[in-house]
Design an enzyme around this catalytic site. Sequence first.
Site, short mmCIF file in Angstrom:
data_model
loop_
_atom_site.label_atom_id
_atom_site.label_comp_id
_atom_site.label_asym_id
_atom_site.label_seq_id
_atom_site.Cartn_x
_atom_site.Cartn_y
_atom_site.Cartn_z
N HIS A 120 22.12 0.13 25.82
CA HIS A 120 22.21 1.40 26.49
C HIS A 120 21.80 2.64 25.67
CE1 HIS A 120 24.06 4.28 29.26
NE2 HIS A 120 24.68 4.75 28.29
N GLN A 161 19.78 3.05 23.15
CA GLN A 161 18.44 3.14 23.11
C GLN A 161 17.47 3.69 24.23
OE1 GLN A 161 16.36 2.88 20.17
NE2 GLN A 161 18.29 2.48 18.97
N HIS A 183 19.17 5.32 26.69
CA HIS A 183 19.37 6.74 27.06
C HIS A 183 18.39 7.47 25.98
CE1 HIS A 183 22.19 9.47 28.41
NE2 HIS A 183 22.35 9.98 27.49
#
Length: 110
Positions: free
Chosen positions: A81, A83, A85
């Site tokens: 998540h 990475q 984001h």
Amino acid sequence: MSEDQNDAQLEVCMGLIINGGSAKSFAFEAIKAAKNNQFDTAIEKLKEADKYLIEAHNVQTQMLKNEADGKSADISLMMVHAQDHLMTAITFRDLAGEIVDLYKKLDSKK
């Protein structure tokens, strides 16, 4: 993974998420400024976005260095998540720069 390692990895993930989110917010503010023909402000907002992306990039670089040294991080949903984001923020920042340039061109043709 020990509790200390888990806490450290969570801290890294949160750093990526926070820096990515801040970069995306500044990039969005740059678009809003450009839309209002405030181009100096737009450029400053893009520079602010870049500062946060550099912070996140430094975290990623350290993670890569650690992995090259044999100390790889566990792949968790939180890491994926974080990475994701960050990569979304990078893409948004790039697009914001193009949109600011487009607004400048449109303004110069008035």
